[in-house]
Design a protein around this motif. Structure first.
Motif, short mmCIF file in Angstrom:
data_model
loop_
_atom_site.label_atom_id
_atom_site.label_comp_id
_atom_site.label_asym_id
_atom_site.label_seq_id
_atom_site.Cartn_x
_atom_site.Cartn_y
_atom_site.Cartn_z
N LEU A 178 0.45 -2.90 4.24
CA LEU A 178 -0.10 -4.20 3.83
C LEU A 178 0.37 -4.56 2.43
N LEU A 179 0.61 -5.85 2.23
CA LEU A 179 1.00 -6.31 0.89
C LEU A 179 -0.21 -6.34 -0.03
N LEU A 180 0.02 -5.97 -1.28
CA LEU A 180 -1.01 -6.17 -2.31
C LEU A 180 -1.04 -7.66 -2.66
N SER A 181 -2.18 -8.12 -3.17
CA SER A 181 -2.27 -9.55 -3.47
C SER A 181 -1.25 -9.97 -4.53
N LEU A 199 3.16 -1.17 9.58
CA LEU A 199 3.66 -1.91 8.42
C LEU A 199 2.66 -1.81 7.27
N VAL A 222 1.99 2.36 -3.33
CA VAL A 222 0.93 3.04 -4.09
C VAL A 222 0.85 4.51 -3.70
N PRO A 245 2.62 -10.57 10.88
CA PRO A 245 2.67 -9.23 11.48
C PRO A 245 1.39 -8.45 11.24
N ALA A 266 0.83 -1.21 0.00
CA ALA A 266 0.00 0.00 0.00
C ALA A 266 0.86 1.26 0.00
N LEU A 297 3.14 -15.24 2.91
CA LEU A 297 3.22 -14.82 4.31
C LEU A 297 3.34 -16.03 5.23
N VAL A 307 -0.62 -14.56 -2.04
CA VAL A 307 0.07 -13.76 -1.02
C VAL A 307 -0.01 -14.46 0.34
N GLN A 308 -1.10 -15.16 0.55
CA GLN A 308 -1.27 -15.91 1.80
C GLN A 308 -0.15 -16.97 1.95
#
Lengths: 180, 589
Positions: free
Chosen positions: A129-132, A127, A68, A122, A65, A106, A102-103
C-alpha cells in the motif's frame, strides 16, 4: 565462510537505482574495495534479506509499506546506516506527488488517466500500500550519515567508504558537495 | 517609477492619496475585490509598465495580497506571544461558523493569523480590513461577530473598538523635550553639511534598528558616493515581534522624524525621501500624510526649504503589505522598487548602491528622530548619556508578563533587572531582548546591560513569567521565521521549516535526544550559512533555549532511541480504504 571483511548491504527504496549506478562508477576502485568489503543484501548479490552488517547504504525515500519494512530491516541489522542521494535525504522526485493527495494520484493513474483500460484501483494483497506522502528516511528511522547528490558521485561513495573503513569520521570535500 | 521620477502624473495617480506604486495599486485592488483578479494584474502591468511576471511574483510574496477571494471582512489575528491569542481566533471562527484560512461560502468573512502587528502593549489584537482592534476578549468577539453578521460598515462600528492608546511610562532624552519644528533644520543650515556630519559622528549615534552602524559614518559614506541622485529612506517596517516604539514615534513625533530625514537630505544633497511604512500600520497613513502636508505648508518640505536657496526635498510614503523581511534594508529597497522583498547581495551597500542603484541612506525611525535632536542640541548633549560604545538613549517596547506594558526610554547601559522592576515584572523567568532574532535571557543574567556591547536590541523586550512554557514561546518564534523566510537562499528556506518540524515534534512529546541533537546541528548550519540577517538569527531562540534552559527541552523528550515523525499506520489509512484492504500487510505497527 567467515571472513574479517566489513559487511555492506545496499538497497533502493523509492528511488531510480541511479545511486547504485553511480556506486559502480567507482570502477576499478571496486576491486580494491572488495579486498576489505563483502556485500550482504544488495542488488549486486541478490541476497534477499540482511544478516547483521557493518554498513547499510539506502537509496530512495519511502513511498509504501514495503519500503518501511525494508528500511527497518536495514536499521535493525546495520551498525551504520547511510541515507544515499536526494530521495533518501529529502524524498526527491517521488516526493513531487506530495503536492497532491494520494487519492488523486491513484485516481489519475488507475481511473481517469488517458488510455486506462478496465479502470480500478488495485487491491491485490501482494501489492504494498502507498503511504499518504513520500518521506525521507530519517523521518522513520535514525540515520547515521547522509551522502548527498543526485546521484552522489563515484568519488563521493569512495570517500565515505574509505573514511569508514579507516575508522575516520566521514567528511566530504567541498568539491564533492558542489553540484553545478 | 520612471514616470514618478520625471515628475509626470501617472494614470492612476491617487490611491488613498499615496504615490503611484505597485504595492499601492495592488492594495487598492485587494480592497475592492478582496483578492487580485488576473485581469487586474494585467491592467496594473500596463499602467505601471511592469512585466506581468513581476506583478504576480509580488502578489505571491506579500502576505496581504491573495489570488483567491478573502471575505468582505478580512480578519487577521496576530500570532505574536505578546499581542496574539489564537484561542480567541478559534472562538471567533466558531461564532461566525468559518474555518481558519477559508473564506465563508457567502463571501462575508475570512479569518486567519498573521505575524506580530505591533500592538504588544494592548493584549490580543487583530487587523480587520487594515484597521486594528486591540484588547480582544470574548465580549469584544461577540460584538465583532454581531457587526459582521449584520453587515454593518466598519465606519459605523463603535469607535471605542478601534481606540489605541499607548502608555509612555518613562521619558528620556528624546521624549522628554519635544523639538521645536524647524529648529534642527535651522541648526543644520548654520553648521553646514560637513560640520553636521562631524557632529553626528561625535555624538556617537548608532543605528536604532538593532545593527548599530554609526549613523554619521553612514551619512558620510553616502555623501561621498557619486550618483545622479541621493536618497533618504526611513525604515518604518517595524516588524520584529514585540516592537512598537516606532508606532509611537510615528503617532506623536512624526514632525521630528521628518525633520531628521530633511536634515539628512541637507547633509547628503538629496531631493527625495521615502518613508517605508509596514502594512500593519496602514491606519496611520492619514495622520502621516497630514503631517507631511503641514510641513509643506510651513516650508519645511518642498522647494527652498526655510528660505534656503536651492535646498529642495520632499518625502513620499510607501506602504508595505505584510513581509517581515522588508525590515532588512536591502529587501526594503527592493520592495520600494516595486519588487519582491528579497535581500540583495552586499556589498555594494545601499550607501553607494541603494534605491534605483543610487547612493541611499536607510535609517530607522528612531535614528532620524535622534539625529534631529542631536543637530539641534549638539553632540555633547547626546554623548553625555548612555555608555562609552552606546551613546544616548533607547526606546524600549515592553510587553508580555508585566503590569505596565508600554514605552520606556532609558539611557543605554540600563540593566534588564532595572527594566523589569520598573514595568512591574516580578516573576520573570526569561526575557527575550531584541525580539525573536535577539537573545533569550535567563533570570541569572538579568544583571546584563542593554547596550550594543552587551545585549543589543532594536527595542523589543518581551517578558515571560514563571507560568509560561518557554518551549511554546520558542516554537512560536521558530514558526514565525519559517513563515517569514523570503525563500531566496536554501539554508533559510529549507532550514527554517525543518527546525519548525523538529520543534513541533519535541513539543508534541514525540522527540528523542537524537531529534534534539539533529535540531541543534541544523540550527548551527542555518545560522552559519544563511544569506541575510533573517536566516542568520532564525535559530537563535532554539540555540538560546538549548544553552540556557536545557531542562525545558529535556523534560519533553522520550527516553528511547528513536521515534518516527508521523504515525505510520495512519499514513496507510487512505489507501487501505481505496483498496478495500484490511489484511496484515495493509498495516504498519
Amino acid at each position: 565462510m567467515m571472513t574479517n571483511k566489513v559487511r555492506v548491504a545496499t538497497t533502493s527504496l523509492a528511488g531510480c537505482f541511479g545511486c547504485h549506478m553511480s556506486f559502480l562508477d567507482m570502477d576499478e576502485r571496486l576491486v580494491g574495495l572488495l579486498e576489505h568489503v563483502e556485500f550482504d543484501r544488495s542488488p549486486l548479490t541478490d541476497i534477499k534479506h540482511c544478516q547483521p552488517c557493518d554498513i547499510g547504504l539506502v537509496e530512495g525515500g519511502l513511498c509504501n509499506a514495503e519500503n518501511v519494512h525494508v528500511l527497518r530491516e536495514f536499521r535493525n541489522n546495520c551498525k551504520i546506516l547511510i541515507a544515499v542521494g536526494a530521495c533518501a535525504i529529502n524524498g526527491g522526485v517521488p516526493a513531487m506527488r506530495n503536492h497532491y493527495e494520494v487519492q488523486e494520484c491513484l485516481q489519475e493513474a488507475y481511473l481517469n488517466g488517458v488510455g486506462v483500460d478496465n479502470p480500478m484501483i488495485p487491491s491485490d494483497p501482494e501489492l504494498p500500500l502507498l503511504l499518504s506522502k513520500v518521506h525521507p528516511l530519517h523521518e522513520v528511522v535514525r540515520v547515521d550519515y547522509y551522502l548527498p547528490g543526485c546521484p552522489p558521485s563515484g568519488d563521493a561513495f569512495y570517500a565515505i567508504l574509505s573514511d569508514l573503513l579507516a575508522g575516520r569520521e566521514p567528511s566530504l570535500s567541498k568539491t564533492m558537495l558542489h553540484y553545478d | 517609477m520612471q514616470q514618478l521620477l520625471q515628475g509626470e502624473p501617472c494614470p492612476d495617480q491617487a490611491v488613498n492619496g499615496l504615490m503611484p506604486h505597485l504595492l499601492h495599486q495592488l492594495h487598492a485592488i485587494q480592497q475592492q475585490y478582496r483578492y487580485i483578479p488576473t485581469q487586474q494584474s494585467k491592467q496594473v502591468s500596463e499602467t505601471l509598465q511592469l512585466p506581468l511576471a513581476q506583478i504576480e511574483s509580488v502578489i505571491d510574496f506579500y502576505s496581504f495580497f491573495t489570488r483567491t477571494p478573502r471575505g468582505q471582512y478580512t480578519l487577521l489575528f496576530s500570532n505574536c506571544t505578546s499581542c496574539g491569542d489564537l484561542a480567541l481566533m478559534r472562538e471567533l471562527c466558531q461564532l461566525l461558523k468559518v474555518e481558519q484560512g477559508i473564506t465563508r461560502t457567502d463571501g462575508l468573512v475570512s479569518i486567519d493569523e498573521t505575524s506580530c502587528i505591533g500592538m504588544c502593549d494592548h493584549g490580543a489584537s487583530l487587523l480587520i480590513n487594515d484597521r486594528v482592534i486591540a484588547h480582544l476578549d470574548s465580549t469584544r468577539l461577540k460584538q465583532i461577530a454581531e457587526y459582521i453578521e449584520s453587515k454593518t460598515p466598519l465606519d459605523q462600528w463603535s469607535p471605542e473598538l478601534f481606540s489605541i492608546n499607548t502608555q509612555i511610562y518613562k521619558k528620556g532624552l528624546l521624549l522628554e523635550q519635544p523639538l521645536e519644528q524647524g529648529s534642527a533644520l535651522t541648526a543644520a543650515f548654520k553648521l553646514g553639511s560637513d560640520a553636521l556630519i562631524q557632529t553626528l559622528k561625535q555624538s556617537g549615534l548608532r543605528g536604532r534598528g538593532g545593527a548599530g552602524f554609526t549613523t554619521g559614518m553612514k551619512w558620510e559614506f553616502c555623501r561621498q558616493a557619486q550618483g545622479a541622485q541621493h536618497y533618504v529612506v526611513c525604515n518604518a517596517d517595524e516588524g520584529e515581534p514585540g516592537t512598537f516604539k516606532d508606532r509611537i514615534l510615528l503617532t506623536d513625533h512624526a514632525h521630528e522624524l521628518f525633520e531628521g530625514m530633511t536634515v539628512a537630505a541637507y547633509a547628503l544633497g538629496a531631493q527625495q525621501g521615502y518613508l517605508y511604512l509596514r502594512g500593519e500600520y496602514r491606519y496611520l497613513v492619514p495622520h502621516i500624510q497630514q503631517v507631511l502636508t503641514e510641513r509643506r505648508q510651513q516650508q519645511l518640505l518642498g522647494q527652498n526649504i526655510l528660505g534656503q536657496q536651492g535646498f529642495t526635498f520632499d518625502i513620499e510614503l510607501v506602504v508595505g503589505a505584510g513581509a517581515y523581511i522588508c525590515g532588512e534594508e536591502s529587501a526594503l529597497l527592493e520592495s520600494l522598487e516595486q519588487k519582491r522583498g528579497v535581500p540583495r547581495i552586499r556589498p555594494p551597500f545601499p550607501v553607494t548602491h541603494g534605491y534605483l542603484g543610487q547612493p541611499t541612506v536607510v535609517n530607522n525611525v528612531e535614528t532620524f528622530v535622534a539625529a534631529a535632536h542631536i543637530v539641534s542640541k549638539g553632540a555633547n548633549w547626546f554623548k553625555a548619556h548612555g555608555t562609552e560604545q552606546s551613546a544616548g538613549s533607547k526606546l524600549l517596547s515592553i510587553s508580555g508578563d508585566c503590569t505596565k506594558a508600554g514605552i520606556y526610554e532609558y539611557a543605554f547601559g540600563v540593566t534588564v533587572q532595572q527594566v523589569l522592576d520598573d514595568c512591574g515584572a516580578s516573576d520573570a523567568q526569561a526575557v527575550q531582548v531584541g525580539g525573536p532574532s535577539g537573545t533569550l535571557v535567563h533570570r541569572k543574567d538579568f544583571g546584563r546591560q542593554l547596550a550594543f556591547e552587551d545585549l543589543a536590541t532594536g527595542g523589543s523586550i518581551m517578558i515571560y513569567g514563571q507560568q509560561r512554557d518557554l518551549l511554546k514561546v520558542v516554537r512560536n518564534f521558530t514558526h514565525f521565521f519559517a513563515h517569514e523566510s523570503c525563500g531566496f537562499c536554501t539554508p533559510c528556506r529549507v532550514g527554517t521549516p525543518l527546525l519548525r518540524k523538529y520543534l513541533d515534534k519535541i513539543e508534541a512529546g514525540h522527540g528523542t535526544a537524537y531529534d534534539r541533537e539533529e535540531m541543534a546541528r541544523l540550527a548551527k548550519l542555518v545560522k552559519k550559512r544563511s544569506h541575510c540577517g533573517l536566516g542568520q538569527t532564525a535559530a537563535n531562540p532554539i540555540l538560546d533555549l538549548l544553552e540556557h534552559f536545557p531542562h525545558v527541552c529535556e523534560q519533553r523528550l522520550l527516553h528511547q532511541e528513536y521515534e518516527p515523525f508521523f504515525n505510520l499506520d495512519a499514513a496507510l489509512e487512505t489507501t487501505r480504504q481505496l483498496s478495500h484492504r484490511d489484511d496484515a500487510e495493509a498495516h504498519l505497527a
